[in-house]
Design a protein around this motif. Sequence first.
Motif, PDB file in Angstrom:
ATOM      1  N   ILE A   1      -4.685   1.841  -8.226  1.00 30.88           N
ATOM      2  CA  ILE A   1      -5.789   1.875  -7.733  1.00 30.88           C
ATOM      3  C   ILE A   1      -6.085   1.143  -6.140  1.00 30.88           C
ATOM      4  O   ILE A   1      -5.294   0.146  -6.151  1.00 30.88           O
ATOM      5  CB  ILE A   1      -6.391   0.650  -8.830  1.00 30.88           C
ATOM      6  CG1 ILE A   1      -6.510   1.060 -10.200  1.00 30.88           C
ATOM      7  CG2 ILE A   1      -8.116   0.360  -8.253  1.00 30.88           C
ATOM      8  CD1 ILE A   1      -6.936   0.282 -11.107  1.00 30.88           C
ATOM      9  N   PRO A   2      -6.734   1.927  -5.355  1.00 34.43           N
ATOM     10  CA  PRO A   2      -6.724   1.417  -4.022  1.00 34.43           C
ATOM     11  C   PRO A   2      -7.501  -0.123  -4.035  1.00 34.43           C
ATOM     12  O   PRO A   2      -8.227  -0.435  -4.915  1.00 34.43           O
ATOM     13  CB  PRO A   2      -7.900   2.513  -3.342  1.00 34.43           C
ATOM     14  CG  PRO A   2      -7.815   3.686  -4.220  1.00 34.43           C
ATOM     15  CD  PRO A   2      -7.514   3.192  -5.626  1.00 34.43           C
ATOM     16  N   PRO A   3      -7.162  -0.860  -3.048  1.00 32.71           N
ATOM     17  CA  PRO A   3      -6.159  -0.589  -1.863  1.00 32.71           C
ATOM     18  C   PRO A   3      -4.620  -1.047  -2.373  1.00 32.71           C
ATOM     19  O   PRO A   3      -4.038  -1.061  -1.281  1.00 32.71           O
ATOM     20  CB  PRO A   3      -6.622  -1.682  -1.100  1.00 32.71           C
ATOM     21  CG  PRO A   3      -7.027  -2.771  -1.940  1.00 32.71           C
ATOM     22  CD  PRO A   3      -7.495  -2.151  -3.036  1.00 32.71           C
ATOM     23  N   VAL A   4      -4.304  -1.066  -3.676  1.00 31.98           N
ATOM     24  CA  VAL A   4      -2.841  -1.265  -3.956  1.00 31.98           C
ATOM     25  C   VAL A   4      -2.200   0.230  -3.341  1.00 31.98           C
ATOM     26  O   VAL A   4      -2.571   1.255  -3.617  1.00 31.98           O
ATOM     27  CB  VAL A   4      -2.673  -1.272  -5.569  1.00 31.98           C
ATOM     28  CG1 VAL A   4      -1.322  -1.288  -5.671  1.00 31.98           C
ATOM     29  CG2 VAL A   4      -3.327  -2.586  -5.742  1.00 31.98           C
ATOM     30  N   THR A   5      -0.912   0.047  -2.571  1.00 31.31           N
ATOM     31  CA  THR A   5      -0.269   1.140  -2.548  1.00 31.31           C
ATOM     32  C   THR A   5       0.741   1.575  -3.277  1.00 31.31           C
ATOM     33  O   THR A   5       1.098   0.670  -4.202  1.00 31.31           O
ATOM     34  CB  THR A   5       0.313   1.112  -1.161  1.00 31.31           C
ATOM     35  OG1 THR A   5       1.314   0.126  -0.873  1.00 31.31           O
ATOM     36  CG2 THR A   5      -0.651   0.729   0.139  1.00 31.31           C
ATOM     37  N   LEU A   6       1.253   2.681  -3.152  1.00 33.29           N
ATOM     38  CA  LEU A   6       2.541   3.127  -3.852  1.00 33.29           C
ATOM     39  C   LEU A   6       3.666   2.347  -3.599  1.00 33.29           C
ATOM     40  O   LEU A   6       4.609   1.732  -4.806  1.00 33.29           O
ATOM     41  CB  LEU A   6       2.953   4.673  -3.778  1.00 33.29           C
ATOM     42  CG  LEU A   6       4.061   5.308  -4.585  1.00 33.29           C
ATOM     43  CD1 LEU A   6       3.569   5.474  -5.826  1.00 33.29           C
ATOM     44  CD2 LEU A   6       4.440   6.380  -3.698  1.00 33.29           C
ATOM     45  N   GLU A   7       3.965   2.093  -2.435  1.00 34.22           N
ATOM     46  CA  GLU A   7       5.309   1.091  -2.052  1.00 34.22           C
ATOM     47  C   GLU A   7       4.779  -0.339  -2.767  1.00 34.22           C
ATOM     48  O   GLU A   7       5.904  -0.785  -3.284  1.00 34.22           O
ATOM     49  CB  GLU A   7       5.104   0.911  -0.558  1.00 34.22           C
ATOM     50  CG  GLU A   7       5.822   2.196   0.231  1.00 34.22           C
ATOM     51  CD  GLU A   7       4.412   3.285   0.137  1.00 34.22           C
ATOM     52  OE1 GLU A   7       3.287   3.102  -0.045  1.00 34.22           O
ATOM     53  OE2 GLU A   7       5.202   4.323   0.260  1.00 34.22           O
TER      54      GLU A   7
END
Length: 523
Positions: free
Chosen positions: A187-193
């Motif tokens: 879920i944005p703003p969480v990034t894949l990294e």
Amino acid sequence: MAIVLQALPCLARAPLRPLLPGRPMVRLASGMALGEQAQHLFESTVGAVLPGPMLHRALSLDPSSGLLKVRDRSFQLRQNLYLVGFGKAVLGMAAAAEELLGQHLVQGVISVPKGIRAAMERAGKQEMLLKPHSRVQVFEGAEDNLPDRDALRAALAIRQLAEGLTADDLLLVLISGGGSALLPAPIPPVTLEEKQTLTKLLAARGANIQELNTIRKALSQLKGGGLAQAAYPAQVVSLILSDVVGDPVEVIASGPTVASIHNVQDCLHILNHYGLRAALPRSVKTVLARADSDPHGPHTCGHVLNVIIGSNTLALAEAQRQAEALGYRALVLSAAIQGDVKSVARFYGLLAQVAGAQLTLPGTRASVKEDEQLRELAAELQLPDLQLKEALETVAGARGPVCLLAGGEPTVQLQGSGKGGRNQELALRVGAELGQQPLGSVDVLFLSGGTDGQDGPTEAAGAWVVPELASQAATEGLDVATFLSHNDSHTFFRCFRGGAHLLHTGLTGTNVMDVHFLFLRLR
Ligand SMILES: Nc1ncnc2c1ncn2[C@@H]1O[C@H](COP(=O)(O)OP(=O)(O)OP(=O)(O)O)[C@@H](O)[C@H]1O
Ligand SMILES: O=C(O)[C@H](O)CO
């Protein structure tokens, strides 16, 4: 130190051997070395839980009416079928679904491990491959079981397909272990990294799959019922191959079609417990804070049917049947082995000692001390379905070789930077335990293997050990304790006897957790 270990002169890895589904074990029984028997039993156990047959058992289609039966529920098919899937066993599940339901299939998208199609082709497993002009689009990703850009692309394609469905459509969702890493849509703003780092840290600190997936669900668009919500108002049928103890549908692959029952407090509690709360990225804090005040509350999944189609229990039942065909008295101890790998290894070490004494002199006890320790440890491990008393009675009455079977997923708390996996670490620890026990005139062998064929980020499925392991290793200049202290079990087994104790199946195309076999045979 890890560098020193890497530099040890290892012999070449044993060549990959093809998996042998349904191999006739009886012919192999006589005169075969215990190690060879153990490896064959592992291979044929895995061969019995391949995805195609399990899917066929759960589904049936009446071709004239187009009525699809899933257990006791029926669904009308009329070129309104869509398919998505994610997990280590999903390619074979999709191939079986395409075979059975192809004429009704409009479109599909699956996310499967990198290299799996090539591995299946190499192994000649045509039944695990989709048809040449399949309507199912395949994404390969999540190398080493970590979410990556390829898996993210797959997740977005799956979301798009689900969001385009109508109330007339049926979405078949194929789910198996490894699905969490293959369906990342933070879920944005969480990034894949950021998500990758957090899950890696939690796993390395020993978080169990329930804890890990509680966090994954809170940060994901599709997990914890998100996929089901995206597909609404279509009907959703999820066929699930379980790789979690007890088969909890909300945990397997982080339950994309099961409403999450966790709240933010549960997440914070887990993050606190593993010392990760203070260092959380701002994005994660933002998403958790937002979830806390979400006016829509958790997803509801009334339009979904979740069905478990295969599990570790099935694999163990087959292993028991095969071991009996080999002439062993076989008993399933538990399909729920969990807990720290050190305690689990101690448990198997003590079990071998107590059972070995029973086999040598039925009715006697190894020593009151070991007997008590075994029972105490079993209680500590809290294995809900443990058949310890029955196992020891079986051994006492066996009058011949015995095979005790178990399954599950112990956890490893990583301390070193070595290369290994749960199964290889467990086997190495059990080997060390067995070497310290008086086992009299009983041959003992312990095997631990991941049914997916890939143990941690290594190319082996697991390993097998005997009580002489540590002393034999010492003659090759290998110190078991040093390898264990660096979680470097894979390097150890690659070096030891040129890799002869490693299980090499390649990716098997299925995934129903790990299996453990303990063989005891009077000399
Ligand atoms: N060097 C190591 N030694 C021992 N265990 C390790 C090592 N490196 C990783 N692991 C363990 O391997 C596990 C990950 O392995 P794997 O990718 O086979 O997981 P899995 O549980 O089978 O995946 P899934 O359930 O998603 O299919 C983690 O629990 C991790 O602690
Ligand atoms: O993908 C996952 O979450 C694990 O394999 C458990 O199902």
